[in-house]
Design an enzyme around this catalytic site. Structure first.
Site, PDB file in Angstrom:
ATOM      1  N   GLU A  78       0.754  -1.271   0.033  1.00  0.00           N
ATOM      2  CA  GLU A  78      -0.050   0.037  -0.174  1.00  0.00           C
ATOM      3  C   GLU A  78       0.939   1.394  -0.056  1.00  0.00           C
ATOM      4  OE1 GLU A  78      -2.492  -3.349   1.988  1.00  0.00           O
ATOM      5  OE2 GLU A  78      -0.319  -2.578   1.871  1.00  0.00           O
ATOM      6  N   LYS A 125      -6.761 -10.248   9.234  1.00  0.00           N
ATOM      7  CA  LYS A 125      -8.296 -10.644   9.061  1.00  0.00           C
ATOM      8  C   LYS A 125      -8.614 -11.724   9.869  1.00  0.00           C
ATOM      9  CE  LYS A 125      -8.178  -8.535   4.673  1.00  0.00           C
ATOM     10  NZ  LYS A 125      -6.900  -8.109   4.477  1.00  0.00           N
ATOM     11  N   VAL A 133     -10.929 -15.187  -2.212  1.00  0.00           N
ATOM     12  CA  VAL A 133      -9.568 -15.948  -1.619  1.00  0.00           C
ATOM     13  C   VAL A 133      -8.978 -14.495  -1.467  1.00  0.00           C
ATOM     14  CG1 VAL A 133      -7.797 -17.446  -1.992  1.00  0.00           C
ATOM     15  CG2 VAL A 133      -9.950 -17.859  -2.999  1.00  0.00           C
ATOM     16  N   LYS A 134      -8.266 -14.153  -0.375  1.00  0.00           N
ATOM     17  CA  LYS A 134      -7.559 -13.029   0.090  1.00  0.00           C
ATOM     18  C   LYS A 134      -6.483 -13.202   1.185  1.00  0.00           C
ATOM     19  CE  LYS A 134     -11.352 -11.230   1.695  1.00  0.00           C
ATOM     20  NZ  LYS A 134     -12.579 -10.418   2.264  1.00  0.00           N
ATOM     21  N   SER A 158      -6.014  -2.832   0.521  1.00  0.00           N
ATOM     22  CA  SER A 158      -6.066  -2.544  -0.788  1.00  0.00           C
ATOM     23  C   SER A 158      -6.714  -3.279  -1.742  1.00  0.00           C
ATOM     24  CB  SER A 158      -4.949  -1.377  -1.148  1.00  0.00           C
ATOM     25  OG  SER A 158      -4.922  -0.376  -0.380  1.00  0.00           O
ATOM     26  N   GLU A 201     -13.309 -17.284   1.795  1.00  0.00           N
ATOM     27  CA  GLU A 201     -14.448 -16.723   2.417  1.00  0.00           C
ATOM     28  C   GLU A 201     -15.476 -17.119   1.492  1.00  0.00           C
ATOM     29  OE1 GLU A 201     -13.042 -13.332   5.421  1.00  0.00           O
ATOM     30  OE2 GLU A 201     -13.953 -12.644   3.657  1.00  0.00           O
ATOM     31  N   GLY A 218     -18.671 -15.628  -0.495  1.00  0.00           N
ATOM     32  CA  GLY A 218     -19.302 -14.487  -1.044  1.00  0.00           C
ATOM     33  C   GLY A 218     -20.666 -14.155  -0.345  1.00  0.00           C
ATOM     34  N   GLU A 278     -24.301 -12.276  -0.281  1.00  0.00           N
ATOM     35  CA  GLU A 278     -25.227 -11.501  -0.964  1.00  0.00           C
ATOM     36  C   GLU A 278     -25.463 -10.396  -0.164  1.00  0.00           C
ATOM     37  OE1 GLU A 278     -29.800 -12.374  -2.840  1.00  0.00           O
ATOM     38  OE2 GLU A 278     -28.778 -13.960  -1.828  1.00  0.00           O
ATOM     39  N   ASN A 308     -16.996  -7.169   7.432  1.00  0.00           N
ATOM     40  CA  ASN A 308     -16.229  -7.839   6.473  1.00  0.00           C
ATOM     41  C   ASN A 308     -14.713  -7.629   6.924  1.00  0.00           C
ATOM     42  OD1 ASN A 308     -14.837  -8.547   4.093  1.00  0.00           O
ATOM     43  ND2 ASN A 308     -15.080  -6.775   2.731  1.00  0.00           N
ATOM     44  N   ASN A 365     -10.397  -1.485   8.933  1.00  0.00           N
ATOM     45  CA  ASN A 365      -8.868  -0.647   8.464  1.00  0.00           C
ATOM     46  C   ASN A 365      -8.967   0.248   9.641  1.00  0.00           C
ATOM     47  OD1 ASN A 365      -8.305  -1.131   5.673  1.00  0.00           O
ATOM     48  ND2 ASN A 365     -10.425  -1.274   5.825  1.00  0.00           N
ATOM     49  N   SER A 401     -11.518   9.500  -0.205  1.00  0.00           N
ATOM     50  CA  SER A 401     -11.616   8.319   0.413  1.00  0.00           C
ATOM     51  C   SER A 401     -12.631   8.358   1.296  1.00  0.00           C
ATOM     52  CB  SER A 401     -10.434   8.144   1.241  1.00  0.00           C
ATOM     53  OG  SER A 401      -9.110   8.028   0.418  1.00  0.00           O
TER      54      SER A 401
END
Length: 380
Positions: free
Chosen positions: A16, A147, A200-201, A207, A240, A242, A244, A342, A345, A354
């Site tokens: 970042e 996370k 997938v993260k 970011s 994770e 997703g 809705e 979710n 930050n 921002s």
């Protein structure tokens, strides 16, 4: 009254890095110079601290190349003497002379995003120096940077998060980009009952770096390719389900340790190409480099009851994680009005456009006033 001298830290070793540079450009242009004397201190990508480098005020995201802190002919290395605390900031002499004091520092504003800045490392250094700083403390910064542990704490506090699993890719076979682990990972996803699409993260990145949307159920190759991509940013990878629902973000502010946290009107990032039929999600380009990809709406177009529920959830999460100063709480709001978190930050993007400053502007606090409140909240 003498101006308070504020070190503004920017850049850093994380992915970042350029976003920190842009956030700092906004802060330096908006800070109240009648009250504060900013001292910009840049951190290069390899961790060197400098002063007198390129002026961050001239940076933006309109020129094509992302900004970066670089050592220049006129820049000087920053040397810290931890024992001297607020008087322990010095500029080194590139020619070998004695370091020169940068003067007494009243506080530090670490406008740093991601690892080595937003994860408790810099906060721990400043704690050791007994230097006041804007933002969350060591534990809160570290917990929210990861996370996985954010979810552990929130779930223990009874706050819902997206279902998922955590992978330790240090144990994976990298010879063929984790292909040998594909079936085992797919089996874990199926055992957890995760519904597609999946996201997938990396567990400790921001970011949207390394985030991939996986849409084909049972496709082990697609899934493991996404895991491999995320592992480039962190060995700990989340898979994770997703959700809705709509992604609604809420800015929380508590400048002083004794302040009751206040929540802004929640806002929404509207993905314009999704409205046009494109299967778009909020990736790095949508956030920062493609001006036509998205826009901010504050307050989000939701019933007042739902907006208040988001605000209450954001404040509850802020308290559960022992946050301080500021944080942006990102939530999902489902079609039936349920709210789940979710991610959080602890030093959100701070450019004038921002979500964090835009949300407070819509709630009645200007960008400059927001910066002032945050700094004054930590001054001794």
């Amino acid at each position: 009254m003498a101006k308070k001298r504020i070190v503004v830290l920017y850049g850093g070793r994380a992915d970042e890095h350029p976003i920190s540079c842009i956030s700092t450009a906004g802060v330096l242009k908006a800070i109240d110079t009648e009250k504060f004397e900013p001292i910009p201190v840049g951190i290069t990508r390899d961790g060197k601290w400098i002063v007198d480098g390129e002026d961050p005020r001239g940076w933006d995201l309109n020129g094509g190349d992302l900004p970066s802190v670089e050592i220049t002919p006129g820049s000087r290395p920053v040397v810290l003497d931890i024992a001297l605390g607020q008087d322990g900031f010095f500029a080194g002499d590139p020619n070998g002379g004695d370091p020169v004091s940068l003067g007494h520092v009243d506080a530090v504003f670490p406008v740093l995003h991601g690892p080595y800045g937003e994860d408790g490392t810099v906060q721990g250094l400043l704690e050791m120096m007994n230097v006041p700083y804007v933002g969350c403390g060591v534990f809160a910064s570290a917990a929210c940077m990861d996370k996985h542990f954010t979810k552990v704490v929130l779930n223990a506090a009874g706050i819902a998060t997206a279902p998922g699993i955590t992978l330790d890719t240090r144990l994976f076979d990298a010879a063929d980009e984790f292909a040998a682990n594909a079936d085992a990972v797919l089996a874990q996803v199926e055992a957890a009952g995760l519904a597609y699409p999946l996201f997938v993260k990396p567990s400790r990145a921001g970011s949207s770096f390394g985030v991939t949307k996986v849409e084909r159920p049972g496709d082990a190759a697609e899934l493991i390719a996404a895991v491999f991509e995320a592992s480039k940013h962190d060995w700990k990878v989340l898979v994770e389900q997703g959700i809705e629902g709509r992604e609604i973000e809420c800015a929380v502010l508590a400048p002083k340790a004794t302040d009751e946290p206040a929540a802004s009107w929640p806002g929404e990032i509207v993905l314009d190409r999704r409205n046009a039929g494109d299967d778009q999600f909020y990736d790095f380009d949508s956030k920062y480099t493609d001006a036509e990809a998205s826009h901010v709406e504050v307050p989000a177009h939701l019933p007042d009851e739902t907006l208040q529920r988001v605000r209450e959830t954001a404040v509850k999460a802020f308290k559960a994680l022992d946050l301080a100063g500021l944080s942006r709480v990102d939530t999902f709001v489902t079609p039936n009005g349920d709210v789940m978190i979710n991610e959080i930050n602890t030093m959100p993007g701070f450019t004038p456009i921002s979500m964090y400053p835009k949300a407070w502007e819509a709630t009645g606090v200007s960008y400059t006033e927001l910066i002032t409140r945050l700094i004054e909240g930590v001054l001794r």
